[in-house]
Design a protein around this motif. Structure first.
Motif, PDB file in Angstrom:
ATOM      1  N   ILE A  20     -13.718  -5.289  -1.910  1.00 20.24           N
ATOM      2  CA  ILE A  20     -12.403  -5.800  -1.499  1.00 20.24           C
ATOM      3  C   ILE A  20     -12.602  -7.258  -1.110  1.00 20.24           C
ATOM      4  CG2 ILE A  20     -10.491  -5.546   0.140  1.00 20.24           C
ATOM      5  CD1 ILE A  20     -11.103  -2.589   0.240  1.00 20.24           C
ATOM      6  N   VAL A  21     -11.961  -8.164  -1.850  1.00 18.37           N
ATOM      7  CA  VAL A  21     -12.216  -9.582  -1.590  1.00 18.37           C
ATOM      8  C   VAL A  21     -11.102 -10.243  -0.781  1.00 18.37           C
ATOM      9  CG1 VAL A  21     -13.814  -9.991  -3.486  1.00 18.37           C
ATOM     10  CG2 VAL A  21     -11.366 -10.169  -3.919  1.00 18.37           C
ATOM     11  N   GLU A  22      -9.957  -9.624  -0.732  1.00 16.63           N
ATOM     12  CA  GLU A  22      -8.848 -10.156   0.081  1.00 16.63           C
ATOM     13  C   GLU A  22      -8.143  -8.969   0.724  1.00 16.63           C
ATOM     14  OE1 GLU A  22      -7.748 -13.384   0.259  1.00 16.63           O
ATOM     15  OE2 GLU A  22      -8.804 -14.336  -1.421  1.00 16.63           O
ATOM     16  N   GLY A  23      -7.791  -9.061   1.989  1.00 15.04           N
ATOM     17  CA  GLY A  23      -7.006  -8.028   2.649  1.00 15.04           C
ATOM     18  C   GLY A  23      -7.806  -6.762   2.898  1.00 15.04           C
ATOM     19  N   THR A  24      -7.084  -5.655   3.145  1.00 17.80           N
ATOM     20  CA  THR A  24      -7.741  -4.372   3.387  1.00 17.80           C
ATOM     21  C   THR A  24      -7.093  -3.314   2.507  1.00 17.80           C
ATOM     22  OG1 THR A  24      -6.192  -3.971   5.193  1.00 17.80           O
ATOM     23  CG2 THR A  24      -8.364  -4.829   5.803  1.00 17.80           C
ATOM     24  N   ALA A  25      -7.830  -2.198   2.294  1.00 18.17           N
ATOM     25  CA  ALA A  25      -7.392  -1.185   1.339  1.00 18.17           C
ATOM     26  C   ALA A  25      -6.054  -0.553   1.709  1.00 18.17           C
ATOM     27  CB  ALA A  25      -8.465  -0.098   1.200  1.00 18.17           C
ATOM     28  N   ASP A  26      -5.712  -0.546   2.999  1.00 19.78           N
ATOM     29  CA  ASP A  26      -4.440   0.077   3.363  1.00 19.78           C
ATOM     30  C   ASP A  26      -3.316  -0.948   3.533  1.00 19.78           C
ATOM     31  OD1 ASP A  26      -5.415  -1.007   5.656  1.00 19.78           O
ATOM     32  OD2 ASP A  26      -5.608   0.899   6.746  1.00 19.78           O
ATOM     33  N   ASP A  27      -3.574  -2.189   3.099  1.00 16.32           N
ATOM     34  CA  ASP A  27      -2.542  -3.234   3.164  1.00 16.32           C
ATOM     35  C   ASP A  27      -2.646  -4.054   1.869  1.00 16.32           C
ATOM     36  OD1 ASP A  27      -0.533  -4.794   4.118  1.00 16.32           O
ATOM     37  OD2 ASP A  27      -1.588  -5.456   5.925  1.00 16.32           O
ATOM     38  N   ALA A  28      -1.873  -5.131   1.779  1.00 14.18           N
ATOM     39  CA  ALA A  28      -1.966  -5.979   0.592  1.00 14.18           C
ATOM     40  C   ALA A  28      -3.416  -6.394   0.393  1.00 14.18           C
ATOM     41  CB  ALA A  28      -1.086  -7.212   0.765  1.00 14.18           C
ATOM     42  N   CYS A  29      -3.936  -6.267  -0.841  1.00 14.05           N
ATOM     43  CA  CYS A  29      -5.357  -6.571  -1.041  1.00 14.05           C
ATOM     44  C   CYS A  29      -5.655  -6.918  -2.497  1.00 14.05           C
ATOM     45  CB  CYS A  29      -6.228  -5.381  -0.619  1.00 14.05           C
ATOM     46  SG  CYS A  29      -5.903  -3.868  -1.528  1.00 14.05           S
ATOM     47  N   ILE A  30      -6.822  -7.536  -2.694  1.00 10.63           N
ATOM     48  CA  ILE A  30      -7.359  -7.771  -4.030  1.00 10.63           C
ATOM     49  C   ILE A  30      -8.746  -7.154  -4.067  1.00 10.63           C
ATOM     50  CG2 ILE A  30      -8.124  -9.500  -5.706  1.00 10.63           C
ATOM     51  CD1 ILE A  30      -5.991 -11.378  -4.609  1.00 10.63           C
ATOM     52  N   GLN A  47       4.557   2.500  -6.434  1.00 14.90           N
ATOM     53  CA  GLN A  47       4.637   3.700  -5.599  1.00 14.90           C
ATOM     54  C   GLN A  47       5.259   3.270  -4.277  1.00 14.90           C
ATOM     55  OE1 GLN A  47       0.685   5.618  -5.771  1.00 14.90           O
ATOM     56  NE2 GLN A  47       0.471   4.814  -7.833  1.00 14.90           N
ATOM     57  N   TYR A  48       6.400   3.880  -3.927  1.00 12.98           N
ATOM     58  CA  TYR A  48       7.200   3.403  -2.791  1.00 12.98           C
ATOM     59  C   TYR A  48       7.479   1.911  -3.023  1.00 12.98           C
ATOM     60  CZ  TYR A  48       5.018   7.695  -1.274  1.00 12.98           C
ATOM     61  OH  TYR A  48       4.552   8.963  -1.256  1.00 12.98           O
ATOM     62  N   GLN A  49       7.277   1.094  -1.971  1.00  9.87           N
ATOM     63  CA  GLN A  49       7.514  -0.343  -2.164  1.00  9.87           C
ATOM     64  C   GLN A  49       6.255  -1.061  -2.638  1.00  9.87           C
ATOM     65  OE1 GLN A  49       7.131   1.314   0.635  1.00  9.87           O
ATOM     66  NE2 GLN A  49       6.787   0.007   2.418  1.00  9.87           N
ATOM     67  N   TYR A  50       5.145  -0.345  -2.811  1.00 14.00           N
ATOM     68  CA  TYR A  50       3.867  -0.996  -3.138  1.00 14.00           C
ATOM     69  C   TYR A  50       3.740  -1.218  -4.632  1.00 14.00           C
ATOM     70  CZ  TYR A  50       3.309   1.291   1.349  1.00 14.00           C
ATOM     71  OH  TYR A  50       3.529   1.747   2.618  1.00 14.00           O
ATOM     72  N   LYS A  51       3.214  -2.373  -4.976  1.00 15.04           N
ATOM     73  CA  LYS A  51       3.032  -2.739  -6.373  1.00 15.04           C
ATOM     74  C   LYS A  51       1.557  -2.920  -6.673  1.00 15.04           C
ATOM     75  CE  LYS A  51       7.323  -5.146  -7.314  1.00 15.04           C
ATOM     76  NZ  LYS A  51       7.827  -3.881  -7.807  1.00 15.04           N
ATOM     77  N   LEU A  52       1.035  -2.080  -7.548  1.00 16.92           N
ATOM     78  CA  LEU A  52      -0.348  -2.250  -7.985  1.00 16.92           C
ATOM     79  C   LEU A  52      -0.359  -2.940  -9.330  1.00 16.92           C
ATOM     80  CD1 LEU A  52      -0.467   0.664  -6.365  1.00 16.92           C
ATOM     81  CD2 LEU A  52      -2.716   0.716  -7.421  1.00 16.92           C
ATOM     82  N   LEU A  68     -17.935  -9.297 -13.595  1.00 18.46           N
ATOM     83  CA  LEU A  68     -16.611  -8.748 -13.294  1.00 18.46           C
ATOM     84  C   LEU A  68     -16.082  -7.932 -14.484  1.00 18.46           C
ATOM     85  CD1 LEU A  68     -14.447  -9.037 -10.963  1.00 18.46           C
ATOM     86  CD2 LEU A  68     -13.356 -10.765 -12.419  1.00 18.46           C
ATOM     87  N   VAL A  69     -15.673  -6.682 -14.248  1.00 21.03           N
ATOM     88  CA  VAL A  69     -15.073  -5.880 -15.332  1.00 21.03           C
ATOM     89  C   VAL A  69     -13.599  -5.583 -15.085  1.00 21.03           C
ATOM     90  CG1 VAL A  69     -17.182  -4.789 -16.204  1.00 21.03           C
ATOM     91  CG2 VAL A  69     -15.948  -3.728 -14.290  1.00 21.03           C
ATOM     92  N   GLY A  70     -13.163  -5.754 -13.832  1.00 19.92           N
ATOM     93  CA  GLY A  70     -11.756  -5.470 -13.568  1.00 19.92           C
ATOM     94  C   GLY A  70     -11.330  -6.013 -12.220  1.00 19.92           C
ATOM     95  N   VAL A  71     -10.015  -6.116 -12.054  1.00 22.28           N
ATOM     96  CA  VAL A  71      -9.466  -6.528 -10.766  1.00 22.28           C
ATOM     97  C   VAL A  71      -8.187  -5.737 -10.530  1.00 22.28           C
ATOM     98  CG1 VAL A  71      -8.167  -8.472 -11.755  1.00 22.28           C
ATOM     99  CG2 VAL A  71      -8.762  -8.510  -9.341  1.00 22.28           C
ATOM    100  N   VAL A  72      -7.973  -5.353  -9.276  1.00 23.39           N
ATOM    101  CA  VAL A  72      -6.730  -4.677  -8.918  1.00 23.39           C
ATOM    102  C   VAL A  72      -6.153  -5.392  -7.708  1.00 23.39           C
ATOM    103  CG1 VAL A  72      -5.679  -2.536  -8.057  1.00 23.39           C
ATOM    104  CG2 VAL A  72      -7.466  -2.425  -9.809  1.00 23.39           C
ATOM    105  N   GLY A  73      -4.874  -5.649  -7.766  1.00 26.44           N
ATOM    106  CA  GLY A  73      -4.185  -6.213  -6.617  1.00 26.44           C
ATOM    107  C   GLY A  73      -3.109  -5.259  -6.142  1.00 26.44           C
ATOM    108  N   VAL A  74      -2.965  -5.114  -4.837  1.00 27.49           N
ATOM    109  CA  VAL A  74      -1.824  -4.388  -4.291  1.00 27.49           C
ATOM    110  C   VAL A  74      -0.960  -5.418  -3.578  1.00 27.49           C
ATOM    111  CG1 VAL A  74      -1.045  -2.489  -2.824  1.00 27.49           C
ATOM    112  CG2 VAL A  74      -3.287  -2.353  -3.943  1.00 27.49           C
ATOM    113  N   ASP A  75       0.270  -5.557  -4.062  1.00 26.82           N
ATOM    114  CA  ASP A  75       1.233  -6.513  -3.490  1.00 26.82           C
ATOM    115  C   ASP A  75       0.704  -7.948  -3.484  1.00 26.82           C
ATOM    116  OD1 ASP A  75       3.024  -4.454  -3.084  1.00 26.82           O
ATOM    117  OD2 ASP A  75       2.208  -3.977  -1.112  1.00 26.82           O
ATOM    118  N   ARG A  76      -0.173  -8.287  -4.422  1.00 26.26           N
ATOM    119  CA  ARG A  76      -0.672  -9.663  -4.527  1.00 26.26           C
ATOM    120  C   ARG A  76      -0.749 -10.091  -5.985  1.00 26.26           C
ATOM    121  NH1 ARG A  76      -4.466 -10.738   0.605  1.00 26.26           N
ATOM    122  NH2 ARG A  76      -4.288 -12.840  -0.198  1.00 26.26           N
TER     123      ARG A  76
END
Ligand SMILES: Cc1cc2nc3c(=O)[nH]c(=O)nc-3n(C[C@H](O)[C@H](O)[C@H](O)COP(=O)(O)OP(=O)(O)OC[C@H]3O[C@@H](n4cnc5c(N)ncnc54)[C@H](O)[C@@H]3O)c2cc1C
Ligand code: SF4
Lengths: 391, 62
Positions: free
Chosen positions: A350-360, A331-336, A369-377
């Motif tokens: 949220i274990v790395e970064g913040t929800a409105d920036d690059a994060c894990i 979405q835009y330049q962001y990669k999930l 653990l059942v899932g993981v989502v990364g944005v730009d990571r």
């Protein structure tokens, strides 16, 4: 006499099942029936780069393995009926096809809500044809009202903004993509969209469409009227199961399969892709449909091998099915990028970064653990994926 | 010999290929895909698998 396999649905799952049949040594005839006129092609670009740059189906076609070069592709006419006892499938053009083994790969279609008002201007997005039609409306001076704030709705919103259209998203949920991402990351994605000029109407539903022949505006349940050149309905899906009626199957949520992707061993019939409600040993073997792009390949491989075994009169491999669900979204330049089943989580961190920036973001339940989502990571997710595989 | 080419105009660096054949495909510290252009014939099945799972269908195997 060599057996004949019929595959209904010429999408990714159908193609992978045909390849897997050949891979498992099946030498009989394979016929693939598809209602779309095109050879199997890649759908995810239809809400992203192809919607943005132009839809050229030939460029989206999957490369096909040489082993399926002798497959008979019957495209352009859907299956409308089937009879497991007689082992036949009937197409809309009147053709009757018989089979010794059947692959169900007919996928899903977008859900349509019964809403009063003009039909012209209402669009869905599943096929290349849908994307071509929709693209005509996405330009400066036009307004798109998108119903639904799931991945497809949000991707279309981002692409439409990139093409210069005004965009409104109307959704009943409290945040976009809240089920797969959770409220905090959903809110983070929402602020990214708002930053790019998307207007959200959350907790709202569409009351009716207004206009003469063609929709000109959309009336919401709180009385708000939004101008609309086009409406995109992205509010979930319905399984393409109608052609399977009358065979005594439970068709309420796709087709239930076992870990070998078998629907009915005695016929035999297997199912693959978005339509297959399959157990996954990584997630407690509860049968679920998973509308992720990697699932048609994983289930197709397994189903093709199982059907080849059954047609030889052998038992299919009964090993647990344990493919890692994986999903990406641009979405835009962001990669999930998502691995596992974040939607099952009872706690989200949220274990790395913040929800409105690059994060894990880690998603867990009482089992861990059942899932993981990364944005730009994306590159940093491999250890989490490994942890999920070891569940 | 298996010959591998990735269309780097198409590749979006999702790294799905890396999980199928991590001796051939890897994301570097900057998150960019790096790959080896030739591999032993014994690696063909995994490399074809990597081509199958590439969301951008960017990988060609010969
Ligand atoms: C716009 C869009 C964007 C997406 N983006 C992503 C993404 O970013 N990441 C991700 O992980 N997933 C994404 N997906 C999901 C992914 O594309 C699907 O999970 C995948 O296509 C499912 O493959 P399938 O073979 O099960 O079904 P399909 O690809 O739908 O194939 C089924 C085929 O069967 C045909 N058919 C239906 N009924 C009949 C009948 N009665 N007779 C004959 N043929 C029939 C259909 O027309 C279709 O051609 C996206 C989907 C869409 C639509
Ligand atoms: S899977 Fe495809 S898009 Fe992803 S890194 Fe590998 S080649 Fe690039």
């Amino acid at each position: 006499m060599a057996a004949t396999v019929l595959v209904v649905g010429a999408g990714l799952g159908g193609l992978r099942a045909a390849e897997a049949l050949r891979g498992a040594g099946f030498e009989g005839a394979i016929t693939v029936v598809g209602d779309e006129p095109a050879m199997p092609y890649n759908r995810p670009p239809l809400s992203k780069e192809a919607l943005s740059a132009g839809v050229h189906v030939a460029e989206l076609e999957f490369r096909r393995k040489p082993s399926v070069s002798d497959v008979d592709w019957r495209l352009g006419s859907p299956a409308i009926a089937s009879d497991f006892a007689a082992r036949t499938v009937t197409l809309a053009d009147g053709t009757h096809l018989s089979f010794d083994g059947l692959v169900i790969a007919s996928g899903i279609r977008p859900r349509r809500l019964p809403i009063a008002g003009p039909e012209a201007g209402r669009h869905v997005l599943r096929t290349a044809h849908d994307a071509m039609n929709l693209r005509n409306y996405l330009m400066p001076g036009r307004t798109a009202v998108i119903m639904g704030a799931g991945f497809i709705g949000c991707e279309v919103a981002a692409t439409a903004r990139g093409l210069g259209a005004e965009v409104h998203i109307v959704a009943i949920d409290e945040q976009p993509m809240v089920r797969p991402l959770g409220a905090e990351l959903g809110m983070g994605m929402r602020s990214r969209h708002e930053h790019h000029g998307v207007k959200f109407h959350l907790g709202r539903t569409v009351q009716s469409f207004l206009g003469g022949e063609h929709i000109t505006s959309v009336l919401l349940d709180d009385g708000t009227e939004l101008p609309a050149s086009v409406v995109v309905e992205a509010v979930g899906s319905v399984c393409n199961v109608e052609w399977l009626a009358g065979n005594g199957l439970d068709l309420t949520d796709g087709l239930l399969v076992d870990q070998a992707m078998v629907v009915a061993a005695e016929v035999p019939v297997v199912a693959v892709g978005d339509i297959a409600r399959h157990p996954n040993a990584l997630f407690g073997n509860v049968p679920r449909r998973i509308e992720h792009w990697n699932i048609p390949t994983e289930t197709g491989r397994r189903a093709g091998a199982s059907l080849a075994s059954l047609l030889r009169g052998e038992q299919p491999d009964q090993a647990p099915f344990a493919a890692m669900p994986s999903f990406w979204s641009d979405q835009y330049q962001y990669k999930l990028q998502s691995f596992g089943m974040p939607g099952l989580a009872t706690s989200i961190q949220i274990v790395e970064g913040t929800a409105d920036d690059a994060c894990i973001v880690e998603y867990s339940d009482e089992s861990g653990l059942v899932g993981v989502v990364g944005v730009d990571r994306t590159a940093e997710l491999a250890p989490y994926r490994k942890q999920l595989l070891e569940r | 010999m298996v010959t591998i080419t990735v269309d780097m105009d198409k590749c979006q660096h999702y790294g799905q290929c890396c999980f199928e054949a991590d001796d051939v495909f890897a994301l570097n510290d900057d998150g960019q895909l790096e790959y080896v252009a030739e591999a032993d014939e014994s690696r063909r099945a995994d490399i074809e698998s990597a081509a199958d799972v590439c969301p951008m269908q960017a990988i060609t195997v010969k």
